[in-house]
Design a protein around this motif. Structure first.
Motif, PDB file in Angstrom:
ATOM      1  N   ARG A  40       0.795  -1.089   0.089  1.00  0.00           N
ATOM      2  CA  ARG A  40      -0.122   0.113  -0.127  1.00  0.00           C
ATOM      3  C   ARG A  40       0.843   1.025   0.063  1.00  0.00           C
ATOM      4  O   ARG A  40       1.739   1.151   0.817  1.00  0.00           O
ATOM      5  CB  ARG A  40      -0.904   0.164   1.168  1.00  0.00           C
ATOM      6  CG  ARG A  40      -2.120  -0.733   1.314  1.00  0.00           C
ATOM      7  CD  ARG A  40      -2.830  -0.688   0.127  1.00  0.00           C
ATOM      8  NE  ARG A  40      -4.018   0.724   0.451  1.00  0.00           N
ATOM      9  CZ  ARG A  40      -4.914   1.079  -0.447  1.00  0.00           C
ATOM     10  NH1 ARG A  40      -4.911   0.762  -1.631  1.00  0.00           N
ATOM     11  NH2 ARG A  40      -5.475   2.003  -0.198  1.00  0.00           N
ATOM     12  N   SER A  59       0.403   5.558  -0.643  1.00  0.00           N
ATOM     13  CA  SER A  59      -0.404   6.545  -0.638  1.00  0.00           C
ATOM     14  C   SER A  59      -1.833   6.260  -1.146  1.00  0.00           C
ATOM     15  O   SER A  59      -2.211   6.476  -2.395  1.00  0.00           O
ATOM     16  CB  SER A  59       0.221   7.603  -1.726  1.00  0.00           C
ATOM     17  OG  SER A  59       1.244   7.977  -1.416  1.00  0.00           O
ATOM     18  N   GLU A  60      -2.488   5.184  -0.590  1.00  0.00           N
ATOM     19  CA  GLU A  60      -3.959   4.856  -0.816  1.00  0.00           C
ATOM     20  C   GLU A  60      -4.087   4.154  -2.194  1.00  0.00           C
ATOM     21  O   GLU A  60      -5.125   3.753  -2.731  1.00  0.00           O
ATOM     22  CB  GLU A  60      -4.769   6.120  -1.236  1.00  0.00           C
ATOM     23  CG  GLU A  60      -4.542   7.305  -0.306  1.00  0.00           C
ATOM     24  CD  GLU A  60      -5.595   7.116   1.065  1.00  0.00           C
ATOM     25  OE1 GLU A  60      -6.718   6.750   0.917  1.00  0.00           O
ATOM     26  OE2 GLU A  60      -4.821   7.360   2.131  1.00  0.00           O
TER      27      GLU A  60
END
Ligand SMILES: O=C(O)CCC(=O)C(=O)O
Length: 264
Positions: free
Chosen positions: A135, A137-138
């Motif tokens: 994962r 940054s989103e």
């Protein structure tokens, strides 16, 4: 999300130590990026097979140290490309390292498909066995290395693990540059995912490199492409485009899962 792909020129007249320092400085220059990507085996050159054993490092060796520090000094996610890694049992691997903006190790990927058929990397290095996602940054990012680009099932496996973006480090030869561009676009279209593919420039052990690092969006459009020489390719991405592309053209939902290989 801003990504900078540093297409490093690997010149055999430059020592590994000095290239490492130069690359760390290039990473530090990218302080307006969220993600910085380096190519495959940039310490030695991807085709410098004869130097792999001597240049091999433990996982937490000199390149790890320099790149972890460059990531934290700059405050960026850093896919530090790959190193020739020597495992404690003596096996060599082509190992990619990803660092978080605080300099912590976020992912390790050992290249699964080794290149060279019956020579070079394919005989000198061990094969990785694990698909790797993280994962960032989103976004869920899947990691792959160079020759892996020819194996769509690896990328499908990464999609099944949630990948919305593929980051691939490479040392792709000029001779097969048309395959590089075509396959990067194919992996993006068929998986409705971003492809960020960072290659090298220069000539490694007599093999001219393609350069032409490329960023492809989930619709298969080329957002940015480098030239043949050392270059920093910077591009702004909208990671939400993956979900909208998959919603508006939901081809991934039509996969026929469980198809068996026909018996011969
Ligand atoms: O597949 C290719 O044409 C190039 C692969 C390669 O150079 C590598 O994986 O190191």
């Amino acid at each position: 999300m801003r990504a900078s792909l540093i297409q490093i020129g690997v010149d055999e007249d430059e020592s590994v130590d000095s290239r490492r320092r130069r690359v760390a400085a290039l990473v530090r220059d990218q302080d307006d990026a969220d993600l910085v990507v380096l190519p495959e085996l940039w310490t030695t050159g991807a085709f410098a097979f004869e130097s792999f054993a001597e240049a091999a490092e433990p996982l937490e060796g000199a390149t790890y140290e320099a790149m972890a520090k460059a990531a934290s000094d700059t405050g960026v996610w850093l896919h530090a490309g790959s190193i020739p890694e020597r495992d404690p049992d003596g096996t060599l691997y082509n190992t990619s390292l990803v660092f978080s903006p605080s300099g912590d190790l976020a992912a390790v990927y050992r290249k699964i498909h080794r290149f060279g058929f019956d020579k070079g990397e394919a005989v000198l290095m061990g094969a990785g066995s694990d698909l790797v996602t993280l994962r960032l940054s989103e976004t869920t990012v899947g990691i792959a290395t160079c020759y892996d680009l020819r194996f769509p099932e690896l990328f499908r496996g990464l999609v099944d693990a949630g990948a919305e973006m593929f980051v691939l480090s490479a040392g792709w030869p000029e001779r097969r540059r048309s395959h590089w561009t075509l396959l990067a676009q194919a992996r993006a279209v068929e998986n409705q995912a971003y492809v960020l593919a960072c290659g090298t420039a220069g000539t490694h052990a007599g093999v001219p490199q393609a350069g032409h690092s490329i960023v492809v969006d989930p619709w298969g459009e080329v957002l940015a492409e480098a030239g043949p020489d050392e270059e920093v390719l910077t591009v702004d991405l909208d990671p939400t485009r993956v979900a909208t592309t998959r919603e508006q053209f939901p081809a991934l939902k039509d996969r026929l899962l469980g198809l068996e290989t026909p018996r011969r």
